[in-house]
Motif scaffolding. Sequence first.
Motif: not given
Length: 356
Positions: A167-173, A197-206, A230-232, A283-287
């Motif tokens: 739910t954060t840095l990965g998904n089933a894709a 592919a569908e974006p991961i939770g991290f990039f949905k939120g940020f 290095d991810f994005g 910063e607070a959101t990403m932390d």
Amino acid sequence: MTNFVRNAWYVAGWSTEIDDALRRFTILGDHVVMYRKSDGGVVALEDRCPHRLLPLSKGKRVGDDVQCGYHGLTFDCSGACIRVPGQTNQPKSAYVLAFPTYEKHGIVWIWMGDPDKADTAKVFDLPQFTDPGWATHHGDALHLKSNYLNVAENLVDPAHVSFVHPTTLGNAASENVPVHVQTEGEAIVAWRWIRDAEPIGFFKGFGGFTGNVDRWHYYYLYTPCTAVIDFGSAPAEDAIAEDERDRGVRIFALHFITPVTETYSIDRWMHVRNTALDDPDAEATMDAMFRKAFDEDKAILEAVQEEELRPAKRRPIRIAIDKGPLVYRKRISELLELERTEDLAGNLSPAFVYHD
């Protein structure tokens, strides 16, 4: 016998963790007292008086020197004893080890091995630290009841994110996307791209992505235990090439692992980003997102450590995604053997020959 490489730079702490008070840090199984001199420089000394073995961190400052709280032996910043109350001579064995330190970018590094080999040019750096197009933020110190080798291996393993961080840095894709590994050069690199592919939770939120994306993970592991991830993501319709990652939302997650004991490590993490440079909430959101993800790693790594301490009936199996970790273990073994060979050859100062 420990598995710690000593002739290397390790992160002792964030700059904010060290002030003019005497503070004990445990690094590579050794207790070290650290403090700032009057000029702001960081001192690191063996935290044990050679007389009755009281930790110097339980003593007091006398200017830039440290006075033992038991019988008053006083040591300067080089570790030399400069005063033994009640006598004018100092025994030759009246000293403590002094460890080289180096401070940059809000990080204090320490060298636990032969001080003559402490080359500050080898301290890890990242060009983006000082690039105005990027923002840098220190995170936390994650305490893990785990051997540092397992922690480091986790940081050259993109395959685990699909299952540990769904739910954060990965998904089933990404579950069946192959991992590529490059072992030439200073860093071991493991990477993969997940296209359209569908974006991961991290990039949905940020990142604010709603449609499909192309996303990447590049894991760089530098011996003994510094990792850069290095991810994005970028909109799938942009179809960016592998060398065009700056066109997307790009994050560097840095992990500085400090081995404390054989079964305890500290992972000080931070991030560098090319987006939301003026967003006061970024910063607070990403932390918060990183803390959730790294707590997921913590649960896995500590459970693995518990099992490793139990009697084993057979050796763990290896699979295709283990190439990076296997090369990493080999490099650590080679460094350890080199240090043992140099030790036996008498190339190290007797003061820096360690015994387990």
